[in-house]
Enzyme design. Structure first.
Site, mmCIF file in Angstrom:
data_model
loop_
_atom_site.group_PDB
_atom_site.id
_atom_site.type_symbol
_atom_site.label_atom_id
_atom_site.label_comp_id
_atom_site.label_asym_id
_atom_site.label_seq_id
_atom_site.Cartn_x
_atom_site.Cartn_y
_atom_site.Cartn_z
ATOM 1 N N LYS B 80 0.861 -1.184 0.000
ATOM 2 C CA LYS B 80 0.000 0.000 0.000
ATOM 3 C C LYS B 80 0.899 1.236 0.000
ATOM 4 C CE LYS B 80 -3.999 1.863 2.579
ATOM 5 N NZ LYS B 80 -4.887 1.623 3.744
ATOM 6 N N SER B 155 -9.712 1.549 2.735
ATOM 7 C CA SER B 155 -8.847 2.301 1.865
ATOM 8 C C SER B 155 -7.778 1.486 1.147
ATOM 9 C CB SER B 155 -8.150 3.389 2.678
ATOM 10 O OG SER B 155 -7.308 2.815 3.653
ATOM 11 N N SER B 179 -9.891 -0.779 6.953
ATOM 12 C CA SER B 179 -9.282 -0.571 5.641
ATOM 13 C C SER B 179 -8.535 -1.757 5.049
ATOM 14 C CB SER B 179 -8.338 0.635 5.679
ATOM 15 O OG SER B 179 -9.082 1.829 5.607
#
Lengths: 95, 497, 488
Positions: B80, B155, B179
């Site tokens: 990420k 996310s 997330s």
């Protein structure tokens, strides 16, 4: 009720420039969110201590042993503006 | 099965046996990315092909020398974009960090490098991890591999979509209010949020420091255990990191769920949970019962207020954490300002997207003079109540079970107009972050071709038990073979049966 | 009749701790390094970096707190203070707000009044807490509209010591600050150099009519860079406030800066509304326990502090003034204590040290703890003992000390090499007396006619004849006897 003047002050405090229209938008948006979270007041928290971290680690410290700092070249590589080894910013005007 | 669709443990067996080289594996994944990335947009930064292959070859050379290699050696992994990677961009999918090259590696990135995992790129996310759909990215939305008209969740949507679409064998994400788990649920993969402090946060760009945790997104539960084992452990650079020993998460993973007492919090299966999700979760509970688990409904009465507490605490911390984006030392700066303050305000107005600005405003307000007690102070007290209710529940239950998200993946734009509509997506996941607990999401069914996720919440530091439970369910439910309806890479040696 | 005003002053003092590394990262803290060469992701506030507290900084802060007789919080907790400035990299300062490390302490010191009396004073310490320093902004050598930021200092550990408004005069403020500096020097937790900024002082000043209980309007004074400027700035400010009130004006709550060159304070015209620091608990740091055992161990490790030292010196027979002069100067006190350990008599040693040795060193600009000071405490104690046991007399002692200062020789060596041993042999003295009497018949006759002050002249002549080495008491006795004897 959240007022536009309050929102203006919050934007100033948060250093986020906002146009008049944006401020009006925030009044509505933030107002709705705040109305929602205001339901917190329904919870009985009499005598409850606050929790700032659920699982707290205590006493984690560092020995006073020097580490090698970053090279200045590396430090300044990401700087939008620099001079004489310093980060350069527009003048700070006392308000 | 295609190489790019395989699991870490499956590939590792073949790598170790010499049936497969890390270079071949990397080639297969890079080719898959070339083939589907245009449709999915999982990445915000892809490393150069040659760099990736060179690293893979180095692993092969290491293996040839007879070096002892860990379970991630040669495995292509996606990160990420809020994990700092030295020499590579780290943008948090924000314009304010455009062009920023971190001068240091996050601790988890160091761990992966030590294990000789092959990092293939940085994945898309909601800007600064604020969002549940990956639509709040400054770059582009990421599409759900199961239906490209829908969001992958967020996310960590880029990481989830990459793993689901075969663009990475595993990925790391971060979870502040769901997330990792919610995009895992939307993309039909496994996502694990470890206990707060189990994995070092050093080098994870902070959203809400008291809630953030890094964790794996993988194809199956065993892989989640392997990746967790590789990144967990104490780090002297993170004062909130837990000094406890890291157990062998694979050791008891086959031990099943017979005799385990599981609680199902009524508050996480009620109003707001879609019927199809509810029925999939109930079916999963039946299967767990068949497997010998002892399941009861239970009540944690303050859970309906977790979302309210979360949407005070997380923005409050974020408003402070994001104060450092000032255009002075790194990142974007708006030119042509007459004063420092003007530069600062304009840089932030331009550099942050609307959701980030909204949360900074919200958090600033919640901490400001005269409102602190009403919002932040109250939220912290409610948090105490939630923690205590979990503690009480865990006196009786080994783990708690719920849906991961109240719905399946939604369409683009569906929730963008109203922030609250987006926030309610997190109702099942945020209580876990508030209490710092470990939780895993794994697929438990499909509806209209879209995956549904089951969440299993564990006691603090007891990742082993939820992995064992999840593994038992996964083996019995046998949903893992189902793959998203994406085009296949046309390759000569297509192994699909 | 004009109203008489009383001054009320409280001081906020920031002290940099003398640790090797910063408060929350391993960067070195050396003063004067080139800009941005002592920085890392943590003190630069780079995204993703995290603070880890320096154990020694906490131990030092605790030591300072105990020296100030504070009550110690059993838990050390951290908060964030949010504000924006280019030299504050994270946009917040990690500090201790809700729970300072320590509260309710005292600083005792004495102040010498115009009539020479010393008065004991006690100023209460409201709180002492830890925090991290900011970087530095500069305009020098940069394009006209720019500010340069150097973050070497960012993250250096500080303690902030806030006094109660117990100070009543600008002079007292200066003496408080000097006493605080001395105390911290004793503890060794800081080098407390105002000129290098490791000791910084802000003041809150107000005036009120004598007899009034409530405080007047507070004005904060910043930018006082020396002990002298603290006193000068406060004198200026008190006069300004009193003049303003007497001419019917009103005092505005504000921050004013001291201009050391023009010797005035001026308003910095900052908008007070802007300060909403939004303090909240620092989520990146857990608490740290200051166990009773650790606190006690730290207390035991404290050296003897100025007040106790001063009391001890007085009990040894020193005057309050001498005791205070010695105790307020750590290197001097340490020299004196070493003299005592070497067997020096307290009062005589103090005089020899503060008058004779310091006088000589001051003339050459050498400090007592300087390696260029070639006289050791034991050598000076030996000199004192040579006087006490009659080996040399006081006058010769000064001569011996001159040579000790120059050559570093011990007292005994100088005395032996130059044959300065005091002559106490009565026969030798009698011989010298008789030859002086013989050589000065007129003076002897005049003395006998009643000019008694000529006795001194004759003593002088005897001393001269013995090159100063004669035992003065013996000379007196023999001379008197001889003069009487001859008259019969």
């Amino acid at each position: 009720m959240l007022t536009k003047e309050q929102v203006r002050q919050v934007a100033a405090l948060a250093r986020v420039r906002a146009s008049d229209d944006e401020l009006t938008g925030y009044v509505a948006e933030l107002g709705r969110i705040l109305d929602h979270v205001a339901r917190l007041q329904e919870v009985d928290t009499e005598g409850m201590p606050p929790t700032s971290r659920a699982l707290e680690q205590r006493g984690i410290l560092r020995e006073d042993m020097p580490q090698v700092p970053l090279l200045r070249e590396t430090v300044l590589a990401n700087a939008p503006d620099e001079r004489h080894g310093m980060f350069l910013v527009p003048r700070v005007v006392e308000e | 099965m295609e190489l790019y669709e395989s699991t870490v443990h499956g590939l590792q067996t073949r790598l170790a046996a010499g049936e497969l080289s890390a270079e071949e594996l990397a080639e297969a994944v890079l080719e898959r990315i070339d083939h589907v990335e245009e449709d999915i947009h999982s990445f915000v930064y892809r490393r150069l092909r040659e760099e990736v292959l060179a690293e893979a070859r180095a692993v092969d050379a290491s293996r040839m020398r007879g070096d002892a290699l860990g379970p991630l050696a040669g495995i292509p992994i996606a990160l990420k974009d809020n994990l700092n990677t030295r020499g590579l961009p780290t943008t948090c999918a924000s314009a304010i960090l455009e062009g920023y090259i971190a001068p240091y590696d996050a601790t988890v990135v160091e761990s992966l490098a030590q294990q000789q995992a092959v990092v293939i790129g940085k994945t898309n996310m909601d800007e600064f991890a604020m969002g549940s759909s990956t639509e709040h990215s400054a770059y582009h939305p990421t599409r759900n591999p199961w239906d490209v008209g829908r969001v992958p969740g967020g996310s960590s949507g880029g990481s989830a979509a990459a793993v689901a679409a075969g663009e990475a064998i595993a990925a790391l994400g971060s979870d502040t209010g769901g997330s990792i788990r919610q995009p895992a649920s939307f993309c039909g993969i496994v996502g694990l949020k470890p206990t707060y402090g189990r994995v070092s946060r050093y080098g994870l760009v902070a959203f809400a420091s008291s809630l953030d945790q890094i964790g794996p997104l993988t194809r199956d539960v065993r892989d989640a255990a392997i990746v967790l084992g590789a990144i967990a452990g104490h780090d002297r650079r993170d004062a909130t990191s837990n000094p406890g020993e890291v157990p062998d998460y694979l050791a008891g993973i086959e031990s099943g769920c017979r005799g385990l007492r599981l609680g199902v919090p009524r508050q996480l299966l009620g109003e707001g949970v879609a019927a199809e999700v509810r029925s999939a979760v109930l079916a999963a509970l039946d299967l767990l019962t068949e497997l010998g688990a002892d399941i009861e409904e239970c009540s944690l009465p303050t859970l309906p207020h977790a979302l309210d507490a979360y949407y005070v605490i997380a923005p409050a911390e974020a408003s402070s954490n994001l104060a450092r984006y000032d255009g002075v030392r790194f990142g974007h700066r708006t030119r042509g300002s007459q004063s420092y303050r003007e530069m600062f305000e304009r840089t932030r107005a331009e550099g942050f997207g609307p959701e980030v600005r909204r949360r900074i405003m919200l958090g600033t307000y919640a901490l400001s003079a005269g409102y602190y007690d009403q919002y932040y102070g109250k939220a912290q007290q409610v948090r105490t109540r939630i923690c205590r209710e979990f503690e009480l529940a865990f006196e009786r239950y080994t783990a708690l079970v719920s849906p991961t998200a109240p719905t399946t993946a939604f369409r683009f734009g569906e929730r963008m107009a109203d922030p609250l509509q987006m926030y309610v997506n997190d109702i099942c996941t945020v209580p876990v972050n508030l209490a710092g607990l470990p939780a895993i999401s794994l697929p438990c069914g499909f509806h209209d071709g879209l995956p549904i996720g089951l969440q299993i919440i564990g006691r603090p530091m007891d990742e082993a038990t939820i992995l064992t439970l999840a593994h038992a369910y996964e083996q019995a439910a046998d949903l893992g073979r189902r793959r998203p309806p994406l085009s296949r890479v046309p390759m000569g040696n297509d192994r699909e049966e | 009749m004009a109203t008489v005003y009383e001054t009320v002053i409280g001081l906020e003092v920031h002290v940099e701790l003398a640790t090797e590394t910063k408060m929350f990262c391993g960067c070195p803290t050396a003063f004067g390094a080139p800009p941005n060469t002592q920085v890392c992701p943590v003190c630069l506030g780079l995204p993703g970096s995290l603070p880890v507290p320096n154990a020694r900084a906490i131990a030092y802060a605790l030591k300072a707190a105990l020296a100030l007789e504070c009550e110690i919080d059993p838990e050390c907790r951290w908060d964030r203070k949010n504000y924006h400035y280019p030299d504050l990299p994270k946009g917040y300062q990690i500090t201790q707000y809700a729970r300072p490390l320590a509260r309710s302490g005292h600083l005792r010191f004495s102040i010498t009044e115009t009539n020479g009396d010393t008065v004991d004073r006690e100023v209460r310490i409201r709180r002492l807490h830890m925090e991290e320093d900011t970087g530095k902004s500069t305009h020098e050598g940069l394009p006209g509209t720019s500010t340069g930021v150097d973050l070497n200092r960012a993250g250096v550990p500080l303690i902030e010591i806030v006094s109660e408004p117990d100070i009543r005069t600008p002079e007292e403020a200066r003496v408080y600050l000097q006493a605080l500096r001395t105390l911290l020097l004793y503890t060794g937790v800081s080098d407390v150099k105002m000129e290098e900024g490791s000791l910084r002082c802000d003041a809150n000043v107000s005036v009120r009519p004598v007899g009034e209980d409530t405080l007047g309007v507070l004005v904060e004074i910043k930018n006082m860079n020396s002990f002298r400027s603290v006193q000068r700035a406060l004198e200026f400010e008190v006069n300004r406030q009193v003049d303003l009130l007497q001419s019917g004006g009103r005092i505005v709550r504000e921050t004013r800066h001291w201009d050391d060159r023009r010797e005035i304070t001026f308003s910095s015209r900052s908008k007070e509304e802007a300060h909403d620091y939004r303090y909240f608990p620092e989520p990146d740091l857990g608490p740290c326990d200051l166990t009773p055992a650790f606190v006690e161990q730290t207390r035991q490790s404290l050296p003897e502090l100025p007040t106790a030292k001063c009391q001890r010196y007085i009990s040894l027979g020193l005057s309050g003034y001498d005791a205070s002069v010695l105790a307020m100067d750590p290197p001097l006190a340490s020299f004196f204590d070493a003299m005592l350990r070497a067997g020096g008599a307290p009062r005589e040693s103090a005089a020899l040290l503060t008058v004779e040795l310091l006088g000589r060193l001051n003339a050459t600009g050498i400090a007592i703890h300087d390696p260029a000071c070639r006289v050791t405490p034991s050598a000076l104690a030996e000199l004192q003992k040579l006087v006490a046991d009659g080996t040399i007399n006081g006058k010769i002692a000064k001569e011996v000390l001159d040579e000790m200062v120059q050559t570093g020789a011990t007292a005994r060596t100088v005395v032996e090499n130059r044959g300065l041993r005091q002559v106490s042999d009565e026969g030798a003295i009698l011989e010298a007396v008789r030859s002086v009497l013989t050589a000065n018949p007129v003076e002897v006759a005049d003395y006998r006619d009643g000019k008694e002050k000529l006795f001194g002249f004759l003593v002088g002549q005897v001393m001269k004849a013995t090159r100063g080495k004669a035992n003065p008491a013996l000379v007196n006795a023999v001379l008197r006897r001889e003069l009487q004897g001859r008259s019969e």
